[in-house]
Design an enzyme around this catalytic site. Structure first.
Site, mmCIF file in Angstrom:
data_model
loop_
_atom_site.group_PDB
_atom_site.id
_atom_site.type_symbol
_atom_site.label_atom_id
_atom_site.label_comp_id
_atom_site.label_asym_id
_atom_site.label_seq_id
_atom_site.Cartn_x
_atom_site.Cartn_y
_atom_site.Cartn_z
ATOM 1 N N TYR A 164 14.415 30.453 7.486
ATOM 2 C CA TYR A 164 13.260 31.204 7.995
ATOM 3 C C TYR A 164 13.230 31.272 9.517
ATOM 4 O O TYR A 164 13.437 30.258 10.185
ATOM 5 C CB TYR A 164 11.959 30.531 7.538
ATOM 6 C CG TYR A 164 11.723 30.594 6.048
ATOM 7 C CD1 TYR A 164 11.809 31.781 5.339
ATOM 8 C CD2 TYR A 164 11.398 29.430 5.359
ATOM 9 C CE1 TYR A 164 11.568 31.815 3.972
ATOM 10 C CE2 TYR A 164 11.151 29.449 3.996
ATOM 11 C CZ TYR A 164 11.238 30.643 3.307
ATOM 12 O OH TYR A 164 11.003 30.673 1.968
ATOM 13 N N LYS A 201 0.843 -1.202 0.000
ATOM 14 C CA LYS A 201 0.000 0.000 0.000
ATOM 15 C C LYS A 201 0.881 1.255 0.000
ATOM 16 O O LYS A 201 2.071 1.196 0.310
ATOM 17 C CB LYS A 201 -0.904 -0.009 1.237
ATOM 18 C CG LYS A 201 -0.150 0.045 2.569
ATOM 19 C CD LYS A 201 -1.079 -0.153 3.756
ATOM 20 C CE LYS A 201 -0.302 -0.153 5.076
ATOM 21 N NZ LYS A 201 -1.162 -0.503 6.215
HETATM 22 C C1 LIG Z 1 -0.458 -1.585 6.890
HETATM 23 C C2 LIG Z 1 -1.069 -2.860 7.266
HETATM 24 C C3 LIG Z 1 -0.287 -4.016 7.457
HETATM 25 C C4 LIG Z 1 1.220 -3.990 7.487
HETATM 26 O O1 LIG Z 1 1.629 -3.389 8.701
HETATM 27 P P1 LIG Z 1 3.166 -3.261 9.086
HETATM 28 O O2 LIG Z 1 3.152 -2.826 10.507
HETATM 29 O O3 LIG Z 1 3.749 -2.248 8.167
HETATM 30 O O4 LIG Z 1 3.776 -4.604 8.886
HETATM 31 C C5 LIG Z 1 -0.939 -5.209 7.662
HETATM 32 N N1 LIG Z 1 -2.287 -5.271 7.716
HETATM 33 C C6 LIG Z 1 -3.065 -4.172 7.570
HETATM 34 C C7 LIG Z 1 -4.542 -4.294 7.661
HETATM 35 C C8 LIG Z 1 -2.483 -2.931 7.359
HETATM 36 O O5 LIG Z 1 -3.262 -1.845 7.238
#
Ligand SMILES: *Cc1c(COP(=O)(O)O)cnc(C)c1O
Length: 381
Positions: free
Chosen positions: A273, A41
Site C-alpha cells: 500500500y 498479566k
Molecule cells: C507489569 C508489572 C510488573 C512487572 O513489570 P516488569 O517491568 O515487566 O518486570 C510488576 N508490578 C506491577 C504492578 C506491574 O504492573
C-alpha cells in the site's frame, strides 16, 4: 486425539518453557533473600498464561501476579492453587469471587477497602489485601496524604476479622534507568509508608516493590518479594539495563512465518500500500503472511527486521493487516520457507528488542501484542 492440522501454521509463536524456567531460576538467584512473583498479566505478556504459570511455579515462583481479577480467576479455573495477587480493580469488580477463590487483592484507596470488606462479609471469608502506596509513580496507589487514613481503616477491618493485610507494596517509575534520582526517592517514600503501616499495627507478610529492572539492578528494593514480568520471558527491561545474556536470561518466544509467495518482479515495481518502497532493479519478493492484526507493528514499515533464507533482511514497504513483503535482492527462497521475525537471536534472527527499535517502542509491547490469531506452540511442557 490431536486434531491440529499437520501443515505448519502460517504464523506461529514457539514458546520455550525451558528458557522460561531458566529465567525464573536466574531471577531467583539474583533476589535470593526474597520470594518471587512471576507476573503473568496480559496472557503472560503474550506467551500464554496457563503454560507459563505452570512453568514458573515449577521453577520456584511462589506467587503469580496479574493486573485484572479476570486474569487471576482464569489461573484458578486452570488449576493453579498457589498464592496469586491481582491489582487492577474498578468499582463493582468481582471482589467476592476473588476472595472466594483465595486470591490476594489490592487496595489503593478507601473505596476499594470498603468494597473488599463488603465482599468478605458476603462470602464469609477473610479477604487478603495488599495496600498499595504511590511512592512517586503517579499512577495507581495511595498518595502519602491519604495513607494514614487507609492503613487505619485497614487495621480496623482486620480487628473485625473481615480483612487481613498480607502485603504493603509500591511500584517504580524509572527503575529501568539505573541511577535515576526518583529511585532513591521512591525507596525512601516506601520506607515511610511501611513505618506508618507498622505504627498503625499492621504486620504484612510481604513488602514488595521490585519489577524486572529493580530485581536485576537494585538489591535494596527486593524486600520480601520481587515481581518480575518481562525478564521472566527473557527480555531485558531496557537497553540501559543491559542485554538478556548479562543476566542469564533467554527470550522465550520465537515468531516464525511460512512464506506465502515468492516471485520475480522487474525493477521500478511499487511494493504494498502507498508504494512506499520501489524495487531498485529486477528482484525477488517474498511474502510474509503476518501483519498488524497479528501484532506486527505498522510503525516498522520499511524498517522491521526479519531472517529469510538465512540472511537478515528488512521489511519492504508498508506492513498491512495480514501481510508484508521482503525484498530478497538476488537471493532465492521457496514458498513455505521459514521467515523468522524474532527469537533469542542466536541463529542470526532478530530479537524483539530489534523490532522495538524499528517501531519506536519497547520490547514489552512487541511480545505482548502478538495477537490471538497466532497459535502458541510449546516446547518443554
Ligand atoms: C507489569 C508489572 C510488573 C512487572 O513489570 P516488569 O517491568 O515487566 O518486570 C510488576 N508490578 C506491577 C504492578 C506491574 O504492573
Amino acid at each position: 486425539m490431536n486434531t491440529a492440522p499437520r501443515t505448519p501454521p502460517r504464523l506461529r509463536a514457539e514458546i520455550d518453557l525451558d528458557a522460561l524456567r531458566g529465567n525464573v531460576r536466574a531471577l531467583r538467584a539474583r533476589a535470593s533473600g526474597a520470594e518471587l512473583m512471576a507476573v503473568v498479566k496480559a496472557d503472560a505478556y503474550g506467551h500464554g498464561a496457563l503454560p507459563c504459570a505452570r512453568a514458573a511455579r515449577q521453577a520456584g515462583a511462589s506467587w503469580l501476579g496479574t493486573a485484572t481479577p479476570e486474569e487471576a480467576l482464569a489461573l484458578r479455573a486452570g488449576g493453579d492453587r498457589g498464592r496469586v495477587l491481582c491489582w487492577l480493580w474498578t468499582p463493582g469488580g468481582p471482589w467476592a469471587e476473588a476472595v472466594a477463590e483465595d486470591i490476594d487483592v489490592s487496595a489503593s484507596g478507601r473505596w476499594a477497602l470498603d468494597e473488599i470488606t463488603a465482599a468478605a462479609l458476603r462470602t464469609g471469608r477473610t479477604a487478603r489485601v495488599h495496600l498499595k502506596a504511590d511512592t512517586g509513580l503517579g499512577r495507581n496507589g495511595c498518595q502519602p496524604a491519604d495513607w494514614a487514613d487507609l492503613v487505619a481503616a485497614a487495621r480496623e477491618a482486620e480487628a473485625s476479622g473481615l480483612v487481613q493485610v498480607t502485603g504493603v507494596w509500591s511500584h517504580f517509575a524509572c527503575a529501568d534507568e539505573p541511577g535515576h534520582p526518583s529511585i532513591a526517592a521512591q525507596l525512601a517514600a516506601f520506607g515511610e509508608a511501611l513505618g506508618a503501616a507498622e505504627r498503625a499495627g499492621l504486620r504484612p507478610e510481604v513488602r514488595h516493590m521490585a519489577n524486572s529492572p529493580a530485581t536485576l539492578t537494585l538489591p535494596a528494593s527486593h524486600f520480601d518479594l520481587v515481581r518480575p514480568g518481562v525478564s521472566v520471558y527473557g527480555l531485558s527491561p531496557s537497553p540501559e539495563v543491559g542485554v538478556p545474556e548479562d543476566f542469564g536470561l533467554r527470550p522465550a518466544m520465537t515468531l516464525v512465518a511460512a512464506l506465502a509467495q515468492v516471485k520475480e518482479v522487474p525493477g521500478g515495481h511499487g511494493v504494498s500500500y502507498g508504494h512506499s518502497y520501489t524495487t531498485p532493479g529486477p528482484t525477488t519478493l517474498a511474502l510474509v503472511p503476518a501483519g498488524y492484526a497479528d501484532g506486527i507493528p505498522r510503525h516498522a514499515s520499511n524498517t522491521g527486521p526479519v531472517l529469510v533464507a538465512g540472511k537478515p533482511r528488512t521489511v519492504a514497504g508498508r506492513i498491512a493487516m495480514d501481510q508484508f513483503v521482503v525484498d530478497l535482492g538476488g537471493d532465492r527462497a521457496a514458498v513455505g520457507d521459514e521467515a523468522v521475525l524474532f527469537g533469542p537471536g542466536d541463529r542470526g534472527e532478530p530479537t524483539a528488542e530489534d523490532w522495538a527499535r524499528a517501531a519506536g517502542t519497547i520490547g514489552y509491547e512487541i511480545i505482548t501484542r502478538i495477537g490471538p490469531r497466532v497459535p502458541r506452540l510449546y516446547a518443554g511442557e
